[in-house]
Design an enzyme around this catalytic site. Structure first.
Site, PDB file in Angstrom:
ATOM      1  N   LEU A 244      39.177  40.629  55.376  1.00 32.11           N
ATOM      2  CA  LEU A 244      39.788  40.453  54.051  1.00 32.11           C
ATOM      3  C   LEU A 244      38.804  39.814  53.080  1.00 32.11           C
ATOM      4  CD1 LEU A 244      43.416  39.216  54.921  1.00 32.11           C
ATOM      5  CD2 LEU A 244      42.649  41.524  54.381  1.00 32.11           C
ATOM      6  N   ARG A 273      43.247  53.348  14.367  1.00 30.37           N
ATOM      7  CA  ARG A 273      44.655  53.230  13.992  1.00 30.37           C
ATOM      8  C   ARG A 273      44.783  52.419  12.691  1.00 30.37           C
ATOM      9  NH1 ARG A 273      49.740  55.339  14.630  1.00 30.37           N
ATOM     10  NH2 ARG A 273      51.323  53.714  14.386  1.00 30.37           N
ATOM     11  N   LEU A 343      47.848  48.678  21.432  1.00 26.86           N
ATOM     12  CA  LEU A 343      48.144  50.111  21.306  1.00 26.86           C
ATOM     13  C   LEU A 343      49.585  50.383  20.852  1.00 26.86           C
ATOM     14  CD1 LEU A 343      45.459  50.235  23.055  1.00 26.86           C
ATOM     15  CD2 LEU A 343      46.377  52.359  23.960  1.00 26.86           C
ATOM     16  N   GLU A 368      45.600  41.576  49.388  1.00 29.47           N
ATOM     17  CA  GLU A 368      44.386  40.793  49.696  1.00 29.47           C
ATOM     18  C   GLU A 368      44.564  39.322  49.328  1.00 29.47           C
ATOM     19  OE1 GLU A 368      41.853  41.919  51.225  1.00 29.47           O
ATOM     20  OE2 GLU A 368      42.191  44.071  51.107  1.00 29.47           O
ATOM     21  N   PHE A 388      50.079  25.249  53.148  1.00 31.85           N
ATOM     22  CA  PHE A 388      50.630  26.569  53.465  1.00 31.85           C
ATOM     23  C   PHE A 388      52.047  26.492  54.024  1.00 31.85           C
ATOM     24  CE2 PHE A 388      46.163  27.569  53.235  1.00 31.85           C
ATOM     25  CZ  PHE A 388      46.192  28.790  52.584  1.00 31.85           C
TER      26      PHE A 388
END
Ligand code: FAD
Length: 390
Positions: A244, A273, A343, A368, A388
């Protein structure tokens, strides 16, 4: 007034060697010819010609390109990173195909395989004739692979694998699957031909992200393989985690490619634009967005280059790759979303690549190692405390 492309503002190209620029040009050419004209359609249909692309990429030495021997190109980490950047400038799904093939499946066999396994699989994989996948994640175990449920038990000279893997890139088309399973001696890896009885891979449907990528769910129903299929030097979870780290390095670069493509699209769009009688690029608020995004793109590039140079000289520590993956993917997705605003309504159209990149980057943010997991890796290094478990 002459305009400058976002990555040229600081003349960062001067930091590359001629060879690195050549690899980038090669990757850019194949992407322009073989991917860009078609990728919006693949994305919409949720289908991608993985075999054709693999053969094309294999011919150019892009598969397992940073590995040595067995038909691999032996390129530098920086050259590999630049190739990832060009591939992901077209689509994260196409870069994923190459990352999984080279940095996960091939790397696992190259690093932990027997000579026989390397001879059997690597030349064909480097050429793109054989496709690999990497099965670590399970339906109930993603961020916490230590608790994986897939088992491999010994039966005479064989191993019998049972369980399932989920969200496995390339699985529906793979010839070989590197499968990680729990054994009585800890986690082990197996190079499993996908034609083995009991092995099935079903395409994951209804994805709203990374649609130009084949993603599969693998079922292992008493899959019997000989001892010679076990990766002999892969002992414990450290082995898949080291793979990984390799793949994450490519993502550090790749995510910047998606961001660059969004930014270039937004700059071009803003220049043509017109609203309120002038180009929207002339509005200060638009320029502030473009300037801020360019800063993050350049900082991410310098970070990627630093990590690449370290990789090529002294090597990288996992937490260093976490810094790169966490920062560059998080900034890339912010850039993609911000470009989308420039946009306007066209930003949601598949006629432009921007929302496709933003949607893809949702997957890149998660796979990942999620952002949270990378924060915990870095946090543990900074404090000496593992968070963790909570
Ligand atoms: P979970 O682990 O359930 O996490 C859910 C949420 O909880 C996340 O936000 C996470 O950050 C958070 N979380 C979990 N633990 C903690 C904690 N301790 N502290 C704080 N927050 C926490 N896997 C493979 O093995 N091979 C592949 O080829 C592959 N390809 C993929 C392709 C795609 C398109 C996708 C989407 C995924 C792919 N994956 C692959 C799986 C991917 O690596 C996992 O999805 C990822 O590791 C996260 O696992 P999960 O989805 O089970 O989420």
């Amino acid at each position: 007034m002459a305009v400058v492309s976002p990555l040229d503002l600081l003349d960062l190209d001067a930091l590359l060697t001629d060879e690195e620029r050549d690899v980038r040009a090669l990757a850019r050419r194949v992407v322009d010819d073989r991917v860009r004209p078609y990728v919006a359609d693949w994305y919409e249909r949720g289908e991608v010609p993985v075999r054709d692309l693999s053969l094309e990429f294999g011919k150019l030495g892009l598969l397992g390109m940073h590995l040595t021997g067995y038909g691999c190109a032996g390129a530098s980490a920086v050259a590999y990173g630049l190739a990832c950047m060009e591939l992901e400038a077209a689509d994260s799904g196409v870069r994923s195909l190459v990352s999984v093939q080279g940095s996960l499946a091939m790397y696992a066999i190259w690093k932990y395989g027997s000579e026989e396994q390397k001879q059997r699989w690597l030349p064909g994989m480097a050429a793109g004739e054989l496709i690999g996948c990497f099965g670590l994640t399970e339906p109930d175990h993603g961020s916490d692979p230590a608790n994986m449920a897939t088992r491999a038990r010994r039966d005479g000279d064989d191993w019998v694998l049972t369980g399932g893997k989920m969200w496995i890139t390339n699985a529906p088309v793979a010839d070989v699957a590197v499968i990680w399973a729990r054994t009585d001696e800890g986690v082990a890896g197996f190079a499993v031909p996908t034609s083995t009885a009991g092995f099935t891979a079903r395409e994951v449907k209804l994805k709203l992200s990374l649609r130009a990528s084949a993603t599969g769910e693998i079922t292992l129903d008493d899959v019997r393989v000989p001892e010679s299929a076990r990766l002999p030097t892969a002992r414990g979870l450290k082995a898949p985690l080291s793979c990984l780290t390799e793949a994450r390095f490519g993502i550090v670069w790749g995510a910047l490619g998606a961001a660059r493509d969004c930014l270039e699209t937004a700059i071009a769009y803003a220049g043509s634009r017109e609203q309120f009688g002038r180009p929207i690029a002339g509005f200060q608020l638009t320029q502030a967005k473009l300037a801020d995004m360019t800063l993050e793109l350049q900082k991410g590039y310098l970070l990627a280059l630093h990590l690449g140079r370290r990789h090529d000289t002294v090597g990288l520590r996992p937490e260093q790759v976490s810094v790169g993956k966490l920062n560059n993917v998080r900034e890339a997705i912010k850039i993609a979303r911000q470009c989308r605003t420039i946009l306007g309504a066209n930003g949601i159209s598949g006629e432009y690549p921007v929302l496709r990149h933003a949607n893809n980057l949702e997957s890149v943010l998660t796979y990942e190692g999620t952002s949270e997991i990378h924060q915990l890796v870095i946090g543990q290094k900074l404090t000496g405390l593992s968070a963790f478990g909570g």
